[in-house]
Design an enzyme around this catalytic site. Structure first.
Site, PDB file in Angstrom:
ATOM      1  N   GLU A 341      40.700  39.636  51.167  1.00 12.27           N
ATOM      2  CA  GLU A 341      40.757  39.597  49.704  1.00 12.27           C
ATOM      3  C   GLU A 341      42.030  40.294  49.222  1.00 12.27           C
ATOM      4  O   GLU A 341      42.412  41.349  49.726  1.00 12.27           O
ATOM      5  CB  GLU A 341      39.536  40.294  49.081  1.00 12.27           C
ATOM      6  CG  GLU A 341      39.608  40.288  47.547  1.00 12.27           C
ATOM      7  CD  GLU A 341      38.367  40.843  46.858  1.00 12.27           C
ATOM      8  OE1 GLU A 341      37.442  41.322  47.550  1.00 12.27           O
ATOM      9  OE2 GLU A 341      38.342  40.808  45.615  1.00 12.27           O
ATOM     10  N   ASN A 400      41.495  37.061  43.008  1.00 16.61           N
ATOM     11  CA  ASN A 400      40.585  37.243  41.865  1.00 16.61           C
ATOM     12  C   ASN A 400      41.108  36.485  40.652  1.00 16.61           C
ATOM     13  O   ASN A 400      42.308  36.488  40.369  1.00 16.61           O
ATOM     14  CB  ASN A 400      40.475  38.725  41.528  1.00 16.61           C
ATOM     15  CG  ASN A 400      39.689  39.478  42.585  1.00 16.61           C
ATOM     16  OD1 ASN A 400      38.485  39.304  42.709  1.00 16.61           O
ATOM     17  ND2 ASN A 400      40.381  40.271  43.380  1.00 16.61           N
ATOM     18  N   GLU A 432      38.062  33.784  43.623  1.00 17.07           N
ATOM     19  CA  GLU A 432      36.875  34.586  43.306  1.00 17.07           C
ATOM     20  C   GLU A 432      36.681  34.596  41.793  1.00 17.07           C
ATOM     21  O   GLU A 432      37.546  35.028  41.039  1.00 17.07           O
ATOM     22  CB  GLU A 432      37.036  36.017  43.839  1.00 17.07           C
ATOM     23  CG  GLU A 432      37.101  36.064  45.353  1.00 17.07           C
ATOM     24  CD  GLU A 432      36.847  37.459  45.938  1.00 17.07           C
ATOM     25  OE1 GLU A 432      36.478  38.376  45.173  1.00 17.07           O
ATOM     26  OE2 GLU A 432      37.024  37.615  47.163  1.00 17.07           O
ATOM     27  N   ASP A 462      31.912  36.023  42.673  1.00 18.04           N
ATOM     28  CA  ASP A 462      32.050  37.458  42.954  1.00 18.04           C
ATOM     29  C   ASP A 462      30.926  38.230  42.261  1.00 18.04           C
ATOM     30  O   ASP A 462      30.365  37.758  41.271  1.00 18.04           O
ATOM     31  CB  ASP A 462      33.412  37.914  42.393  1.00 18.04           C
ATOM     32  CG  ASP A 462      33.904  39.178  43.059  1.00 18.04           C
ATOM     33  OD1 ASP A 462      33.178  39.771  43.861  1.00 18.04           O
ATOM     34  OD2 ASP A 462      35.061  39.576  42.755  1.00 18.04           O
ATOM     35  N   GLU A 519      29.727  42.353  50.186  1.00 18.37           N
ATOM     36  CA  GLU A 519      30.853  43.298  50.047  1.00 18.37           C
ATOM     37  C   GLU A 519      30.302  44.718  49.968  1.00 18.37           C
ATOM     38  O   GLU A 519      29.112  44.918  49.756  1.00 18.37           O
ATOM     39  CB  GLU A 519      31.715  42.960  48.826  1.00 18.37           C
ATOM     40  CG  GLU A 519      31.017  43.138  47.504  1.00 18.37           C
ATOM     41  CD  GLU A 519      31.928  42.906  46.301  1.00 18.37           C
ATOM     42  OE1 GLU A 519      33.156  42.849  46.458  1.00 18.37           O
ATOM     43  OE2 GLU A 519      31.372  42.811  45.197  1.00 18.37           O
TER      44      GLU A 519
END
Ligand code: C2E
Ligand code: CA
Ligand code: CA
Length: 560
Positions: A341, A400, A432, A462, A519
């Site tokens: 990520e 993101n 995400e 997410d 996560e």
């Protein structure tokens, strides 16, 4: 003052001259009134200019425009001290600040010297005829033209005086404004807006009939100050003012938000105190549960931080101070790295490393997130291209996406351009997205996301489980993966009930053919549990923390 002592020493003409020379000083209207009969014994030039020179009049006729003596006449309250009272004079059609002192008149009778110190509020249009030009000019610049109540500068002066001359009292400054006043103007027109402002001014006048402790600061922002001994008194005053405001004939809901600044340091300029009260009010805007808030020193520090960041953000982006960090994702089947990520860090030249939580939420509010994200996405593409060129098997990266992009950007064309420029295929990028993106324009979002997915990008939800709409999100949009929120996992997994929730979420996702990422995986126990629950991928400190690309590359190189 004892005029009786002079009696007999001067003739009538000389007496008149003496009295005039004493009582005409300072250009203030002054009367001498018999304390027992209310007869006006003397009035100076200013007084006759303002009130008319009616000989043998009574003060209640001349000043208060009453036929009989006023029941609440302040002259009844004076002992031997001078007193000052704010009092409405119907003759002036204004609230005046009057000073009363007992004196002995020539014939030894007890009299009161009454002086108009200041004219406070002017109502109606008697102003022109009754009050001299001088006063009017003096008042201009001190009173708000629309409502007739004091303006900002007058408010500052009044507050400053009150605070300075009453060092033993505690003061609070309260500001308030009308929620969504702009929409009121847009919806009902300016004249209704003006009516509301006048109504609020009247409510303040009604609540504080004898004081001039309130003002319209600007547009729809009003203020008042008050002394208090307990905070509860302030809240009660606010509640009463609110009630007076709500009680209106105007058929528009007027809701108000109040900010309170408690004056601790009396040297802070009044305008800054007002700003702080407004700052407190701003913290509860859009919160229907709250109508007032106290200023907290913390706000100031936060505001300073925010304005510093806003001043520096463009320079920082230009100077490449934002760094891309990568946090690996691992397949739980074979413990191999299957992606990473992209997370940003700000390497500030003076302040050092600033974590994203200190700037991302602000950038999401001010729109700068679009610039930063595009920059990070480009860094991600550049890095993948670097791996390919170096003959390393490229690792797909997750980036993101903020809510802001959906409303303001053409995401498909931005990503197209990046893929083209770096000659990459779309399966190298996972996007995400969070459920908060769905709050506005869900139809547009569905459109954009479906287009992106058709073009081969992987979509990952997410923070799954952090909100309430996660499930409806995966129902409405085709996604590839859900990422279970780290807090959810952390708190829930400790209890048996929590374990059931997480493992059922995973099995539900599997039934829907979705891949599951966890996560915030921090312990061996987490890993064990996730493996048993059939979770596909894990990301967290247990495996690796987010790291700079160079470090990431070294780690990958070691494994090869
Ligand atoms: P996120 O997307 O949920 O990112 C995961 C966060 O969890 C990261 O925080 C990561 O460092 C942290 N984390 C990873 N493993 C663990 C763990 O085992 N335990 C705990 N307690 N935390 C772990 P980070 O890097 O501070 O980022 C915070 C948030 O800021 C991110 O949350 C993301 O929403 C946002 N963000 C960061 N960089 C960017 C960016 O470049 N663009 C956008 N739009 N948002 C970003
Ligand atoms: Ca994320
Ligand atoms: Ca997350």
């Amino acid at each position: 003052m004892n005029f009786a002592e002079i009696k007999g020493k001067l003739n009538t003409q000389e007496t008149k001259q003496l009295v005039d020379s004493i009582l005409n000083v300072g250009d203030r209207a002054t009367f001498v009134i018999d304390r027992g009969t209310f007869e006006v014994l003397y009035l100076n030039e200013k007084a006759s200019e303002l009130f008319g020179d009616k000989v043998d009049a009574y003060c209640y006729e001349l000043i208060c425009d009453n036929e009989n003596a006023c029941i609440d006449c302040p002259m009844a309250q004076i002992t031997d001290k001078t007193i000052v009272r704010n009092r409405h004079s119907r003759a002036l059609d204004a609230i005046g600040k009057w000073q009363y002192s007992v004196i002995r008149w020539f014939d030894n009778r007890e009299a009161v010297l009454v002086t108009l110190l200041d004219v406070a509020v002017v109502f109606g249009d008697k102003e022109d005829s009754q009050i001299g030009r001088k006063e009017r000019i003096a008042r201009e610049g001190q009173f708000d033209a629309l409502t007739g109540i004091p303006n900002y500068s007058k408010f500052c002066a009044n507050t400053e005086n009150a605070i300075r001359y009453n060092p033993d009292k505690e003061y609070a400054i309260i500001t308030f404004d009308i929620d969504k006043f702009k929409s009121v103007n847009d919806l009902y027109g300016m004249s209704v807006g003006d009516m509301i402002l006048k109504h609020i001014a009247n409510a303040l006048r009604g609540y504080f009939p004898y004081d001039e402790n309130y003002a319209r600061l600007h547009s729809d922002v009003f203020a008042f100050f008050m002394s208090y001994t307990k905070r509860g008194e302030i809240i009660r005053a606010i509640e009463k003012v609110r009630r007076a405001i709500v009680a209106s004939d105007i058929r528009v809901d007027i809701s108000t938000t109040f900010g309170i600044y408690l004056v601790k340091d009396r040297h802070v300029p009044i305008n800054l105190m007002c700003d702080r009260a407004k700052m407190a009010a701003a913290t509860i805007k859009n919160n229907v549960m709250k109508f007032c808030a106290f200023y907290d020193e913390q706000y100031r520090d936060d505001m300073i931080k925010v304005s510093e960041i806003e001043r520096e953000m463009k320079r920082a982006l230009h100077n490449h101070e934002f760094k891309m960090y990568l946090q690996p994702k691992y397949s739980l089947k074979d413990n191999s790295m299957c992606g990473a990520e992209v997370l940003s860090r700000w390497m500030h030249p003076e302040k050092g490393l600033i974590p994203p939580m200190d700037f991302i939420p602000l950038f999401e509010r001010n729109g700068f997130i679009m610039k930063l994200d595009e920059y990070m996405w480009e860094q991600a593409c550049k890095t993948i291209r670097g791996w390919i060129d170096a003959g390393i098997k490229p690792i797909p990266l997750s980036v993101n996406i903020s809510r802001y992009h959906i409303q303001h950007n053409d995401l498909p064309s931005i990503f197209n351009r990046l893929l083209k420029q770096y000659k990459l295929s779309s399966d190298m990028l996972t996007l995400e997205i969070t459920e908060s993106m769905f709050m506005n324009s869900p139809a547009k979002l569905a459109d954009v996301l479906n287009t992106l997915r058709e073009r081969g990008f992987k979509l990952e939800v997410d923070d799954f489980g952090a909100g309430f709409s996660s499930l409806s999100l995966i129902r409405d949009i085709s996604v590839d993966t859900i990422k279970i929120d780290k807090n959810f996992l952390d708190q829930e997994i400790a209890s048996d009930k929590g374990k059931i929730v997480v493992s059922h979420t995973i099995s539900m996702a599997k039934d829907l053919n979705l891949q599951v990422v966890a996560e915030g995986v921090e312990t061996g126990e987490h890993v064990e549990f996730l493996k048993n629950s059939n979770c596909d991928i894990a990301q967290g400190y247990y495996f690796a923390r987010p790291m700079p690309v160079e470090e990431f590359n070294q780690m990958v190189a070691k494994k090869i």
